[in-house]
Design a protein around this motif. Structure first.
Motif, mmCIF file in Angstrom:
data_model
loop_
_atom_site.group_PDB
_atom_site.id
_atom_site.type_symbol
_atom_site.label_atom_id
_atom_site.label_comp_id
_atom_site.label_asym_id
_atom_site.label_seq_id
_atom_site.Cartn_x
_atom_site.Cartn_y
_atom_site.Cartn_z
ATOM 1 N N ARG A 617 -24.784 72.955 -10.863
ATOM 2 C CA ARG A 617 -24.128 71.800 -11.450
ATOM 3 C C ARG A 617 -25.045 71.202 -12.499
ATOM 4 O O ARG A 617 -26.260 71.112 -12.313
ATOM 5 C CB ARG A 617 -23.803 70.758 -10.393
ATOM 6 C CG ARG A 617 -22.990 69.582 -10.943
ATOM 7 C CD ARG A 617 -22.641 68.587 -9.866
ATOM 8 N NE ARG A 617 -23.835 67.972 -9.305
ATOM 9 C CZ ARG A 617 -23.814 67.068 -8.334
ATOM 10 N NH1 ARG A 617 -22.668 66.715 -7.803
ATOM 11 N NH2 ARG A 617 -24.939 66.545 -7.883
ATOM 12 N N GLY A 618 -24.444 70.811 -13.629
ATOM 13 C CA GLY A 618 -25.226 70.194 -14.689
ATOM 14 C C GLY A 618 -24.325 69.384 -15.598
ATOM 15 O O GLY A 618 -23.104 69.529 -15.581
ATOM 16 N N ASP A 619 -24.916 68.522 -16.386
ATOM 17 C CA ASP A 619 -24.153 67.720 -17.341
ATOM 18 C C ASP A 619 -25.038 67.397 -18.529
ATOM 19 O O ASP A 619 -26.268 67.485 -18.468
ATOM 20 C CB ASP A 619 -23.625 66.449 -16.689
ATOM 21 C CG ASP A 619 -24.718 65.638 -16.013
ATOM 22 O OD1 ASP A 619 -25.567 65.082 -16.734
ATOM 23 O OD2 ASP A 619 -24.721 65.580 -14.774
ATOM 24 N N ALA A 620 -24.381 67.034 -19.611
ATOM 25 C CA ALA A 620 -25.116 66.707 -20.835
ATOM 26 C C ALA A 620 -24.256 65.802 -21.698
ATOM 27 O O ALA A 620 -23.024 65.864 -21.659
ATOM 28 C CB ALA A 620 -25.477 67.979 -21.599
ATOM 29 N N VAL A 621 -24.918 64.955 -22.471
ATOM 30 C CA VAL A 621 -24.266 64.097 -23.456
ATOM 31 C C VAL A 621 -24.828 64.471 -24.818
ATOM 32 O O VAL A 621 -26.049 64.592 -24.989
ATOM 33 C CB VAL A 621 -24.517 62.609 -23.156
ATOM 34 C CG1 VAL A 621 -23.859 61.735 -24.221
ATOM 35 C CG2 VAL A 621 -24.003 62.243 -21.775
ATOM 36 N N MET A 622 -23.952 64.685 -25.786
ATOM 37 C CA MET A 622 -24.413 65.162 -27.088
ATOM 38 C C MET A 622 -23.536 64.602 -28.193
ATOM 39 O O MET A 622 -22.364 64.272 -27.977
ATOM 40 C CB MET A 622 -24.411 66.687 -27.133
ATOM 41 C CG MET A 622 -23.062 67.284 -26.780
ATOM 42 S SD MET A 622 -23.149 68.999 -26.224
ATOM 43 C CE MET A 622 -23.821 68.783 -24.574
ATOM 44 N N THR A 623 -24.100 64.501 -29.366
ATOM 45 C CA THR A 623 -23.366 64.085 -30.564
ATOM 46 C C THR A 623 -23.222 65.295 -31.473
ATOM 47 O O THR A 623 -24.206 65.982 -31.765
ATOM 48 C CB THR A 623 -24.100 62.955 -31.302
ATOM 49 O OG1 THR A 623 -24.212 61.818 -30.428
ATOM 50 C CG2 THR A 623 -23.344 62.548 -32.552
ATOM 51 N N VAL A 624 -22.014 65.530 -31.911
ATOM 52 C CA VAL A 624 -21.724 66.757 -32.664
ATOM 53 C C VAL A 624 -20.988 66.395 -33.952
ATOM 54 O O VAL A 624 -20.054 65.589 -33.933
ATOM 55 C CB VAL A 624 -20.854 67.722 -31.827
ATOM 56 C CG1 VAL A 624 -20.585 68.996 -32.616
ATOM 57 C CG2 VAL A 624 -21.521 68.022 -30.500
#
Length: 774
Positions: A617-624
């Motif tokens: 399980r993993g998560d990420a927040v990113m701006t694209v």
């Protein structure tokens, strides 16, 4: 006395019957004289034998009907007996044991009563004074009484049956109407009783049978509902068929959840059994865990197995007990199934977005890399339900997006690879041979059939395009073989150009570069390169060779852009590194999700991405910020063509514009191509045209040319004493121009510096370039 035709009583003085008009014969007159008293009244004496009451037919006060007097051949017909439209009066119909007394009517053995004989059975002699008379037909009269009796009985029985069916139908309709109202109110037991009552009146119709099954299901009596539906047979074109199937599936579905699969948590799959086709869909089901409603994603069936997949909420810890409640609904009838499971153990996963492709917008194709956070190994086996994406476009609100597909890149898409090779003077001829051997072997192993494409860039004092992006192995190998050592080291500029060209291709992409020394010629800095590569979502892999490389700087560039850095002693080790990079790229996951089509496809967006499955399980927040590629808006169309632009630009600027449009600066490999381009130039009054070619020194110091496409440089049209490789002021001339020099009386090639207008401003009015589109 009676009339021998109609049987009407006579007074004895008439010459003609008052009723039918028949003549009275002389023998009747004589008989009247001989008879002192009138005969008894026949109607009352024979009343019990007649099927219909005759008094009205014998009423003496009724005048003789003129029309009937004109029908001599008709026998006496009791009017009220022969009217078919008049059924037997209801009171008599309600006494089935006494409808009509047929024994007295149909007794053939009884002799004809004397009073009746003159009217029906006797033949009288002709009256000579009145002429011949027509006697009644004896044989035609004998069946009248039995027939009349049978008709009377049939009419009576038919009327009774008709009345009884009418009563049964009325009772059926009333019970069905009441049952439907009761069912709509949710009183399933009351509705079932009413429909059962209707079934006692007559057989239930299909729609009412389905309503009864619905009532049984509402009561929880699945067995009765299944039995009732099992006895039905409906064709697929029947308008009730869909409801029939849905109710049947609800009746036959197992009462327990057979299996719970949490391997792809938070995506859960419940499995049940059903021996009938299962037509229920996502809208017919709900799943709730505790106080949380879960999102049902799909309902599938195979054989007698029904799989219901839903998305639950994240667990705070591994091995947490969950108890989902599945609710199924059909026409207001709800049933529930319960289950329990434990959330799996989760190992932490690292999630990184590599690049995006919006060429099919609003479908966004995102390329993710998912690895074990502790070991760095790729997490394999993730599927459609493993990714959840929430998107916020340009400061709007976060919205969950539909994930259409998740697939590994390998086997489902190609990779765009930019190979950047150092060919500066510090590379020995032996090492250059090693580089060419390794690069040739690598491009030959690419999977072009699946979509792989590659470009070869080489750098010394400038960056040269040895072969533009292609899937043609021969062109790539020819471009590799055209590399020769010369000049300084413009490494950062070469990687910058490689990022630009790779980004234009869209899809999955990367830059693989190697160098043997320090950068001493680039315009761009390492910081600019890192920022640009991240903006363009293009990872950079770097290989350092030899002891003079700036290892810390190269490692920082690679790590900061999502790539990797290697240091090797032998250039032959490049082969293994190329293979590792390629395999790592093939481990990317392609995630297709649907964005907001009302906003610009290149708008900046924030993504919150969660991934789980296979014990991770993993998560990420990113701006694209999606980048533009030549495949956007349908790509380049129109087939092979040339297009001339009259504009004063440097060679590098003209080359960049052609590539941004999906083409490249034109190459000339025949006189026919040269003549076509010259005609275009003369039509627009252009005298100086940039072509897609360079000049270089070979190992012996000779000048030679090559095209940006990797094509063979066999056809040539150089001006006298060209290519010179240097301008009059000593500036290097690397680029090929087609120009029209009056002194030379025609069009020829010349090698030029990047910006000739800076030293000869008059050239600006006649400058242009030709883009070639394949």
């Amino acid at each position: 006395m009676f009339c021998n035709r109609c049987g009407t009583p006579l007074e004895g003085t008439e010459n003609f019957c008052k009723k039918c008009g028949a003549p009275v014969g002389e023998y009747l007159k004589a008989a009247r004289k001989a008879e002192p008293t009138p005969p008894p009244e026949p109607p009352k004496a024979q009343e019990p034998e007649r099927p219909v009451e005759p008094p009205k037919a014998q009423e003496p006060e009724r005048p003789v009907e003129p029309p009937k007097a004109q029908e001599p051949e008709r026998p006496v017909e009791p009017p009220k007996v022969q009217e078919p439209e008049r059924p037997v009066e209801p009171p008599k119909a309600q006494e089935p044991e006494r409808p009509v007394e047929p024994p007295k009517v149909q007794e053939p053995e009884r002799p004809v009563e004397p009073p009746k004989a003159p009217g029906f059975d006797q033949t009288w002699p002709e009256d000579p004074s009145s002429g011949p008379s027509q006697p009644p037909k004896k044989k035609g009269k004998k069946w009248v009484i039995p027939l009349v009796a049978v008709l009377v009985v049939a009419i009576g029985v038919g009327g009774f049956l008709f009345w009884r069916n009418m009563a049964a139908n009325q009772a059926y309709q009333e019970a069905v109407a009441s049952g439907s109202e009761t069912l709509a109110k949710g009183d399933y037991a009351g509705a079932a009783a009413l429909f059962e009552q209707a079934g006692e009146a007559r057989e239930l119709e299909s729609a009412d049978r389905l309503a009864l099954a619905q009532a049984y299901l509402g009561m929880g009596d699945r067995e009765k509902a299944a039995q009732l539906l099992r006895e039905m047979t409906l064709a697929q074109e029947d308008e009730q068929y869909d409801l029939y199937q849905r109710l049947y599936a609800l009746a036959e579905l197992s009462t327990q959840v057979e299996q719970v699969n949490a391997d792809n948590f938070p995506v859960i799959t419940l499995t049940l059994t059903c021996d009938q086709p299962f037509p229920l869909g996502v809208d017919d089901l709900t799943v709730r865990e505790g106080e949380m409603d879960c999102q049902v994603q799909s309902v599938t069936s195979e054989g007698n197995q029904v799989s219901i997949t839903y998305l639950t909420y994240d667990a705070e810890a591994s091995e947490e007990l969950r108890q989902p409640v599945l609710t199924l609904s059909v026409e207001g009838i709800t049933q529930q199934r319960q289950a329990d499971y434990y959330t799996p153990y989760f190992a932490p996963a690292q999630l990184r977005l590599v690049s995006t492709d919006v060429s099919q917008y609003p479908v966004v194709r995102a390329y993710f890399k998912v690895v074990d956070q502790d070991t760095g190994s790729t997490v394999e086996g993730l599927g459609n339900n493993s990714f959840r994406i929430t998107e916020c476009v340009e400061g709007g609100e976060y919205l969950a997006r539909e994930v259409k597909a998740v697939m590994p890149l390998e086997g489902n898409g190609g990779l765009n690879i930019d190979l950047v090779a150092d060919k500066s003077d510090s590379i020995s001829p032996v090492d250059m041979g090693k580089i060419q051997t390794v690069m040739t072997q690598f491009v030959q192993e690419l999977d072009f059939a699946l979509g792989d494409r590659a470009e070869v860039l080489a750098f010394d004092s400038i960056v040269q395009q040895m072969c533009y992006y292609t899937d043609d192995v021969a062109l790539l190998v020819n471009g590799i073989n055209n590399m020769s050592t010369d000049g300084l080291t413009a490494f950062y500029d070469a990687v910058y150009d490689g990022v630009t060209n790779a980004t234009l291709q869209g899809g999955a992409r990367c830059v693989i570069a190697f160098t043997d020394g320090m950068d001493n010629r680039s315009r761009h800095t390492p910081e600019e390169l890192i920022l640009y590569a991240n903006e363009q979502q293009t990872p950079v892999y770097i290989v350092g060779v030899g002891g003079s490389v700036e290892e810390s700087t190269l490692r920082r560039i690679a790590d900061s852009t999502g790539g990797r850095y290697w240091f090797i002693d032998d250039l032959y080790d490049l082969e293994e590194i190329f293979r590792q990079i390629y395999e790592e790229q093939m481990d990317y996951y392609i995630v297709e999700y649907v964005s907001d089509e009302s906003v610009d496809s290149y708008a900046t967006r924030d993504l919150m991405v969660n991934v789980s499955g296979q014990g991770y399980r993993g998560d990420a927040v990113m701006t694209v910020t999606p980048t533009r590629s030549i495949r956007d808006d349908g790509g380049v169309e129109g087939g092979h063509r040339y297009e001339l632009f009259k504009e004063s630009l440097t060679w590098e600027e003209a080359s960049r514009k052609c590539q941004q449009m999906g083409g490249h600066l034109a190459t000339i490999t025949s006189q026919a191509e040269m003549d076509e381009i010259i005609a275009m130039a003369e039509a627009q009054d252009v005298k100086y045209i940039w072509l897609g070619g360079y000049t270089s020194y070979d190992d012996q110091g000779n000048v030679f040319g090559h095209w940006v496409t990797g094509e063979e440089f066999t056809f040539q049209a150089w001006s006298e004493n060209e290519p010179s490789r240097q301008d009059q002021d000593g500036t290097e001339e690397w680029y090929i121009m087609l120009w029209n020099i009056q002194a030379l009386n025609g069009w020829y090639w010349n090698d030029q510096r990047n910006d000739p207008v800076s030293v000869v401003p008059i050239m600006a009015d006649g400058m242009g370039y030709v883009c070639e589109f394949e």
